[in-house]
Design an enzyme around this catalytic site. Sequence first.
Site, mmCIF file in Angstrom:
data_model
loop_
_atom_site.group_PDB
_atom_site.id
_atom_site.type_symbol
_atom_site.label_atom_id
_atom_site.label_comp_id
_atom_site.label_asym_id
_atom_site.label_seq_id
_atom_site.Cartn_x
_atom_site.Cartn_y
_atom_site.Cartn_z
ATOM 1 N N HIS A 179 -4.896 1.737 11.075
ATOM 2 C CA HIS A 179 -6.167 1.051 11.316
ATOM 3 C C HIS A 179 -6.589 1.258 12.766
ATOM 4 C CE1 HIS A 179 -4.543 -2.192 8.240
ATOM 5 N NE2 HIS A 179 -4.759 -1.050 7.650
ATOM 6 N N HIS B 194 -0.627 6.082 7.563
ATOM 7 C CA HIS B 194 -1.822 5.278 7.273
ATOM 8 C C HIS B 194 -1.979 4.297 8.419
ATOM 9 C CE1 HIS B 194 -4.695 2.547 5.610
ATOM 10 N NE2 HIS B 194 -3.820 1.565 5.534
ATOM 11 N N HIS C 152 -11.577 0.089 6.637
ATOM 12 C CA HIS C 152 -10.139 -0.067 6.452
ATOM 13 C C HIS C 152 -9.338 0.728 7.504
ATOM 14 C CE1 HIS C 152 -6.643 -0.174 3.293
ATOM 15 N NE2 HIS C 152 -6.182 -0.088 4.504
ATOM 16 N N GLU D 49 0.814 -1.231 0.000
ATOM 17 C CA GLU D 49 0.000 0.000 0.000
ATOM 18 C C GLU D 49 0.847 1.281 0.000
ATOM 19 O OE1 GLU D 49 -4.316 -0.748 1.569
ATOM 20 O OE2 GLU D 49 -2.920 -0.640 3.261
#
Lengths: 245, 245, 245, 245
Positions: D96, D94, D164, D75
């Site tokens: 979660h 990024h 996500h 990613e």
Amino acid sequence: MDSPPFDELVTANRILAREGVVDAFGHVSIRHPSHPDRFCLSRARAPECIEADDIMQFALDGTAIDPGGRKPYAERFIHAAIYEARPEVRAVVHNHSPAVIPFGITATPLRPVMHMCASMGTEVPVWDSRAHFGDTNLLVTAMPMARDLAAALGPRAVALMRGHGCVVAGASLREVVFNAIYLQLNAELQLRAAGLGAITFLSDGEVAAVLKTRSSFTFERAWEYWCQRAGRPYDARPMEGPLAR
Amino acid sequence: MDSPPFDELVTANRILAREGVVDAFGHVSIRHPSHPDRFCLSRARAPECIEADDIMQFALDGTAIDPGGRKPYAERFIHAAIYEARPEVRAVVHNHSPAVIPFGITATPLRPVMHMCASMGTEVPVWDSRAHFGDTNLLVTAMPMARDLAAALGPRAVALMRGHGCVVAGASLREVVFNAIYLQLNAELQLRAAGLGAITFLSDGEVAAVLKTRSSFTFERAWEYWCQRAGRPYDARPMEGPLAR
Amino acid sequence: MDSPPFDELVTANRILAREGVVDAFGHVSIRHPSHPDRFCLSRARAPECIEADDIMQFALDGTAIDPGGRKPYAERFIHAAIYEARPEVRAVVHNHSPAVIPFGITATPLRPVMHMCASMGTEVPVWDSRAHFGDTNLLVTAMPMARDLAAALGPRAVALMRGHGCVVAGASLREVVFNAIYLQLNAELQLRAAGLGAITFLSDGEVAAVLKTRSSFTFERAWEYWCQRAGRPYDARPMEGPLAR
Amino acid sequence: MDSPPFDELVTANRILAREGVVDAFGHVSIRHPSHPDRFCLSRARAPECIEADDIMQFALDGTAIDPGGRKPYAERFIHAAIYEARPEVRAVVHNHSPAVIPFGITATPLRPVMHMCASMGTEVPVWDSRAHFGDTNLLVTAMPMARDLAAALGPRAVALMRGHGCVVAGASLREVVFNAIYLQLNAELQLRAAGLGAITFLSDGEVAAVLKTRSSFTFERAWEYWCQRAGRPYDARPMEGPLAR
């Protein structure tokens, strides 16, 4: 004695960090034991990192005394205004406890649900900086706003700050740390109980009875425990108060 | 054997602290193994800090035997009254578990949701000190109030105390520690499930089946684990009961 | 190779304990790599405490092979029945995760809310021992009840057990540990989201896409991390699957 | 200076792991300080495990520069597309975060409840991969999907990703780590407050005031604290901005 208990104040910072009451922000101060027109507070640093050399002294208008190049907390005025307004107060905590903040941003009042938490009293006011100061960054960085907060606190032990956190005032460092930690616990308990239905709070008479019968030993027992958890030495104090016997 | 297992009692204190069942407050006692008219309980100290020398002995009215200058818990009477009323009880925990307290201050009954937690039984009473004693500081510091609590507990393993905490009684130290920890877990589970809709509790028949088939090995397996987490040596015991085979 | 990876199985136990999926109870097994009619599972001990010498071997009816005086888990039949019914399954976890249990005792189905958690599939059945076996202690201590549970699981990766916990089945030890941990996370996320309103779950097509494109590297990255957290050595494996490139 | 601060990037990874913002998955990158057409990001590894030798360099289309056999994150395109679209952005996270995800899967918008969390701005968009790409495994493994996400982010600091996680963009590494951690805290606070009734969010004027008056010292104080918690050395930086005085 002229030398203030800086090691105890470092310990208080570490305890509040260990118990999750403060993170990188939040602070705890004491009134200077021999100069009541001063208070002692760390330079601007996370409570978990504070050492004795970080402790500064301030006048009751927030002016640093002998700063020695140390940068003070921008919000030292919170402490200044409470010491100014409340001669009997000897220690103050300002924190952003994640359990407490929800009660400052909703209409649900924080009220005591358990005997250990009665020190908040039967009414906990919520001070909103927007009421008198409009749209700000919410920081209390000058005396006028700090005095407005101190006025909202009034003679109480606790006031919430909308969208920000809370202040806790006490008659000793151990008491104020105790009250800040059990304020957080009460908020946690009340949040959980809110999902189960209507809550039976302590009655006014129960709150009064707890406050009347509490001795310094209650704070001592907890202080020893919190010192151990925070990895700090425990310095025992003689007991005082009605239950010390 | 005349010498009571003080090290085991210290371990029980440390386990309850490590598992979050007690904080600076709360306590665990055992009935003296060879003098059933006495019980053993620490001096007034946080469970995490307790050492073997802190363990004191008390008569069943709460009078300290050979205190040696040690200050007892103000609430030792809770233990005294339960041992007095229940000859088969050999260990008692009093705690302020944050998961359990919400069930003492709302009308939602705490009921078993999971087999490991069936020891609480199908009904958990809530004792409210205000019913017979009015506005107090909620502390159980004398036999009359303690006997009232013991009467509310009756023959059960658990009673909640409104605005205060709970008591757990058991046939052995390992059992009572197990039951206090799984009472807390049940409360946590029931709180979470309450947000998802109506709960299917264990049936009365299931609770009875769990209690009937439980062996001491269940407590042993957990005790070894909790000792390891609490940094205490594990002293294995021979197995007893229907599933020990 | 005839020697099963006992060290890896010990690591799996420690990881599940460290991540809070198991406490003193719960267990994880592997099918014997060279004797598919056997599985490997610890003696009855808390996962956090298990050593390589604790690992026993069992036939697919739960009979211990060469027990050497070691006491097996009473619930080894859960594993036996799943290996018996599902030749492709090479690892099984049974646990009492506190996040998962609420979905077994309410009518709210557990469904995937996040890509990492898609391995549970689009439907997670809830098996209730009471349906065919009435009031029991809820323990699965014989093959008939275990086969009933395995039938409820069917070809799926996960089944919940009402008032008890869940089972997770996988094609490898690393996969089943991954799935047990992310099942717990999904439950945690779904519980929190339930307080915010209607939830958008993964679509069936998204779940299928995740399962189809997942490589063994996903499990490896997580396994290295969990080994480090559990204080266990990490033994790297070659990558397999569509995303390994 | 040509040599990018790889040690600082390792520290950022460890901090985000320690604070629970990332687990085995999630990543943080910086734009190369002297080659703005490159960014620096670890090879595919859990943030808690990353060492300086794991840091790779990438072009703004996600192509690895001198990979040396290291496997990149699938990613990495998330980072590439944000650096491509936003020249002023110098660091991207990024993650979660379990507190944040519920706001991406329900209709409840994430909004700032507290001054420390104002960096998310007054509007946090939710990007849903399904809108333009249909049923996928939700991973952003190519530039078209990453550019779609970057377009949803627009000029903002934060965008949620349905089912996500989220992305956070900032002007420096310390700022983006700060914003990712306080985004998580805001989500936690908003989740709790949602159970207490209607929430008073920060006003637009308050958010603007916080952003306008924030200095780099805010990030420094927190960075020192997080370094200590993560067991990483703290490298102090000179202060910048309106409150640095």
